[in-house]
Design a protein around this motif. Structure first.
Motif, mmCIF file in Angstrom:
data_model
loop_
_atom_site.group_PDB
_atom_site.id
_atom_site.type_symbol
_atom_site.label_atom_id
_atom_site.label_comp_id
_atom_site.label_asym_id
_atom_site.label_seq_id
_atom_site.Cartn_x
_atom_site.Cartn_y
_atom_site.Cartn_z
ATOM 1 N N SER A 8 -23.156 150.243 -31.714
ATOM 2 C CA SER A 8 -24.007 150.425 -32.934
ATOM 3 C C SER A 8 -25.382 150.201 -32.846
ATOM 4 O O SER A 8 -26.118 150.967 -33.418
ATOM 5 C CB SER A 8 -23.258 149.541 -34.022
ATOM 6 N N ALA A 9 -25.572 149.041 -32.109
ATOM 7 C CA ALA A 9 -27.123 148.893 -32.154
ATOM 8 C C ALA A 9 -27.897 149.830 -31.037
ATOM 9 O O ALA A 9 -28.872 150.219 -31.575
ATOM 10 C CB ALA A 9 -27.374 147.458 -31.341
ATOM 11 N N TYR A 10 -27.209 150.506 -30.167
ATOM 12 C CA TYR A 10 -27.963 151.485 -29.345
ATOM 13 C C TYR A 10 -27.991 152.688 -30.273
ATOM 14 O O TYR A 10 -29.038 153.236 -30.133
ATOM 15 C CB TYR A 10 -26.929 151.776 -28.135
ATOM 16 N N ARG A 11 -26.992 152.884 -30.908
ATOM 17 C CA ARG A 11 -27.360 154.115 -31.888
ATOM 18 C C ARG A 11 -28.434 154.031 -32.818
ATOM 19 O O ARG A 11 -29.239 154.806 -33.240
ATOM 20 C CB ARG A 11 -26.029 154.650 -32.618
ATOM 21 N N ARG A 12 -28.554 152.751 -33.313
ATOM 22 C CA ARG A 12 -29.662 152.687 -34.295
ATOM 23 C C ARG A 12 -31.020 152.771 -33.708
ATOM 24 O O ARG A 12 -32.004 153.227 -34.154
ATOM 25 C CB ARG A 12 -29.730 151.120 -35.134
ATOM 26 N N ALA A 13 -30.937 152.071 -32.462
ATOM 27 C CA ALA A 13 -32.464 152.186 -31.739
ATOM 28 C C ALA A 13 -32.686 153.602 -31.088
ATOM 29 O O ALA A 13 -34.038 154.041 -31.445
ATOM 30 C CB ALA A 13 -32.182 151.403 -30.336
#
Length: 349
Positions: A336-341
């Motif tokens: 999820s954090a990777y997608r936001r980044a």
């Protein structure tokens, strides 16, 4: 199984050892080449190497399968003024035995039908269909129509391509890549046809125009049709025997896979298979499969809005916990954090 236009594509097919060693009838085709140091011409237009073996000369038919070595490498003689070798095929009831080469290949069918076996996939072609073949992929073509077949193949010289795009030979390509649109596929097909047309034309500007088309093909393929990365060391270091196994895994990693199952499929004991696999790939079976699943998951997370739970299922992980743990180890953050980044980076770009 799925369709694109009038082409049926059947995935999840693996080579058997008997198919690999089968020697098929020869296919005659036309090949260009420029004289290189160490080669000379006969008076009849045919050439020989210093060791006495024949070479191909301009506009002379030759038995295509004879340039395939015992380890299935196709030894092309590329033109000096172009990044690719273009061959026009006009044959009846003949086939090409399994082989591979270091450069990208595209094939387009004008008339007749043929069945391509490419690593672990079967592609049935018909007029108007373009086929993409990755570097190092073992492939063969068998004509399925007893009548006439006409087509063109474009094989790129990786020694030239890698000067502009290093590690181009590591990319796996697919005409049905999810990152390519129908417009991209039509554009690629149009360019291949255009290259074939210019290849047959005379004129002083032919080479300039043809090379412009070929480089446009390269850019389109590597920007839109890449679906993964291969370890070319499998072939370069003489360990290409296991490329069949790797091709099977690359097509089935989203399914439940165990070393025992794959070993049995290819006729090995589990212990012998594990030892050979580590020697060929430089990593264990589980690590190799996990890496493929992570690459698939990363592409889906970065380039789509598909829910993470769906990414888990489609990339082959057993559950969200195992994928998240592996993903965080590989990329330093949760999915999820990777997608936001990635979204933030795209907005800034």
């Amino acid at each position: 199984m799925y369709y694109y236009g009038n082409t049926k594509i059947t995935s999840h097919y693996a080579f058997s050892a008997s198919r690999i060693v089968d020697i098929m009838p020869t296919m005659s085709c036309r090949r260009r080449h420029s004289d290189n140091e160490g080669r000379r011409r006969h008076g009849n237009g045919e050439g020989i190497r210093d060791d006495g073996s024949p070479t191909m000369t301009d506009d002379h038919d030759y038995p295509y399968n004879r340039v395939i070595t015992d380890d299935y490498l196709e030894e092309n003689i590329y033109p000096e003024d172009s990044p690719a070798l273009i061959l026009m095929h006009n044959v009846r009831g003949e086939s090409v035995r399994p082989h591979w080469h270091r450069g990208l290949e595209l094939s387009h069918c004008f008339a007749g039908t043929a069945t391509w076996t490419i690593d672990s996939s079967i592609i049935e072609t018909a007029p108007g269909h373009t086929t993409l073949i990755s570097p190092y992929a073992i492939h063969e073509a068998k004509l399925t129509d007893v009548g006439y077949y006409s087509g063109v193949s474009i094989t790129f010289n990786n020694d030239i391509v890698e000067k502009s795009y290093p590690y181009a030979d590591r990319n796996l390509v697919d005409f049905m890549s999810p990152t390519a649109t129908d417009d991209d596929r039509q554009r690629l097909t149009d360019l291949v046809i255009k290259a074939a047309q210019w290849h047959e034309r005379p004129g002083t500007l032919k080479t300039l125009q043809l090379n412009a088309i070929l480089y446009e093909i390269l850019y389109l393929v590597y920007s839109k049709f890449v679906v993964g990365v291969r370890r070319p060391e499998l072939v370069r270091n003489g360990r290409h025997v296991f490329i069949q196994v790797v091709g099977f895994i690359e097509s089935h990693y989203a399914e439940p896979l165990t070393a025992q199952d794959v070993a049995a499929r290819f006729g090995y004991s589990r212990e012998h298979f594990s030892r050979l696999f580590k020697e060929a790939t430089g990593m264990g079976f589980k690590q190799f499969v996990t890496r493929l699943r992570l690459q698939d998951a990363e592409r889906r997370i970065a380039r789509s809005t598909v829910p993470i739970a769906e990414v888990v299922r489609s990339s082959g992980f057993a559950d969200s916990r195992s994928m998240c743990a592996a993903f965080e180890r590989a990329y330093g953050m949760t999915p999820s954090a990777y997608r936001r980044a990635q979204r933030a980076e795209q907005r800034q770009g």
